[in-house]
Enzyme design. Sequence first.
Site, short mmCIF file in Angstrom:
data_model
loop_
_atom_site.label_atom_id
_atom_site.label_comp_id
_atom_site.label_asym_id
_atom_site.label_seq_id
_atom_site.Cartn_x
_atom_site.Cartn_y
_atom_site.Cartn_z
N HIS A 138 -1.43 4.20 5.50
CA HIS A 138 -1.52 3.97 4.07
C HIS A 138 -2.63 4.83 3.45
O HIS A 138 -2.42 5.51 2.43
CB HIS A 138 -1.77 2.48 3.81
CG HIS A 138 -2.01 2.12 2.38
ND1 HIS A 138 -1.02 1.61 1.57
CD2 HIS A 138 -3.13 2.20 1.60
CE1 HIS A 138 -1.52 1.39 0.35
NE2 HIS A 138 -2.79 1.74 0.34
N GLU A 139 -3.80 4.83 4.07
CA GLU A 139 -4.93 5.58 3.51
C GLU A 139 -4.69 7.09 3.58
O GLU A 139 -4.99 7.82 2.64
CB GLU A 139 -6.23 5.21 4.24
CG GLU A 139 -6.67 3.77 4.02
CD GLU A 139 -6.79 3.40 2.55
OE1 GLU A 139 -7.11 4.27 1.73
OE2 GLU A 139 -6.54 2.23 2.21
N HIS A 142 -2.49 8.22 0.81
CA HIS A 142 -3.18 8.47 -0.46
C HIS A 142 -3.73 9.90 -0.49
O HIS A 142 -3.64 10.60 -1.50
CB HIS A 142 -4.36 7.51 -0.63
CG HIS A 142 -4.01 6.17 -1.18
ND1 HIS A 142 -3.27 5.99 -2.33
CD2 HIS A 142 -4.32 4.91 -0.75
CE1 HIS A 142 -3.15 4.68 -2.57
NE2 HIS A 142 -3.77 4.01 -1.63
N GLU A 201 -0.09 3.04 -5.22
CA GLU A 201 -0.16 2.08 -4.12
C GLU A 201 1.20 1.90 -3.43
O GLU A 201 1.28 1.90 -2.21
CB GLU A 201 -0.67 0.72 -4.61
CG GLU A 201 -2.16 0.69 -4.90
CD GLU A 201 -3.01 1.09 -3.69
OE1 GLU A 201 -2.58 0.87 -2.54
OE2 GLU A 201 -4.10 1.63 -3.89
ZN LIG Z 1 -4.00 1.99 -1.33
#
Ligand SMILES: [Zn+2]
Length: 269
Positions: A138-139, A142, A201
């Site tokens: 997830h990170e 980003h 997100e």
């Molecule tokens: Zn996030």
Amino acid sequence: MRTLRATAILTAIVLLTVVACTRVPITGRQQLSLIPSSELNALSFQQYTQFLSENQLSTNAAQSARVEKVGRDIQQAVERFYAEQGQSAALEGYAWEFHLVDDKEVNAWCLPGGKVVVYTGLLPITQDAVGLAVVMGHEIAHAVANHGGERMSQSMLTELGGMALQQALAQKSQETQQIFMTAFGIGSQVGVLLPYSRVQESEADHLGLVFMAMAGYDPSQAPAFWERMAAQNQGGAPPEFLSTHPSDETRLRKIRELIPEAMKYYRKR
Ligand SMILES: [Zn+2]
């Protein structure tokens, strides 16, 4: 006269959009991208070095090695995927690092250019390598989807206006520094990232699932991690990956819906 002027303005907008827009891989979303990644990475590396100098790395060799291993696996999967798409240039200038920081906070983040930090406070919830892969995927999503650069582009447009942008970047002025600090929420509170937008997100959840699958971590186990995360009743500011999320239920439902797609990328190790 009025038509001419309108045409000129329209042309300028179209030009700016063409020049300044990039496409996020996998989701195909168009995004505003005014900051050259070289600039973004330089600012990021500076902040990362400072963060590491002010924080304690974990002395647990096994846990640190696991963070490093999961990170490298995802990095390699991302690099392979970008190469297959003929997009390797997007990762140019990356200098990947994966560190476990000794801090009881439940947190993790990735700055532009692949600088990843996981906090020891997160480990009881990640539990194993698959749990780590969910958060780190997830990170990293980003970062490679340039969400920080997008957010910074938006605030640059708002605060400086298009004209001042080139100048600001050229001079590496204080304003540019300041906008970077604001965009990433670093400064007074080093390492606490400001919330990304809801769109970003969801996109990070989506890409993160695909990346963990590509790296050989079973994406169908991701909901179990998010359930543990939801069960954790955290006081104070929520960690980055919970910041602007809709309710846990909505998020879990979306993640479950994405699993069949992610499974197509899953290569067992
Ligand atoms: Zn996030």
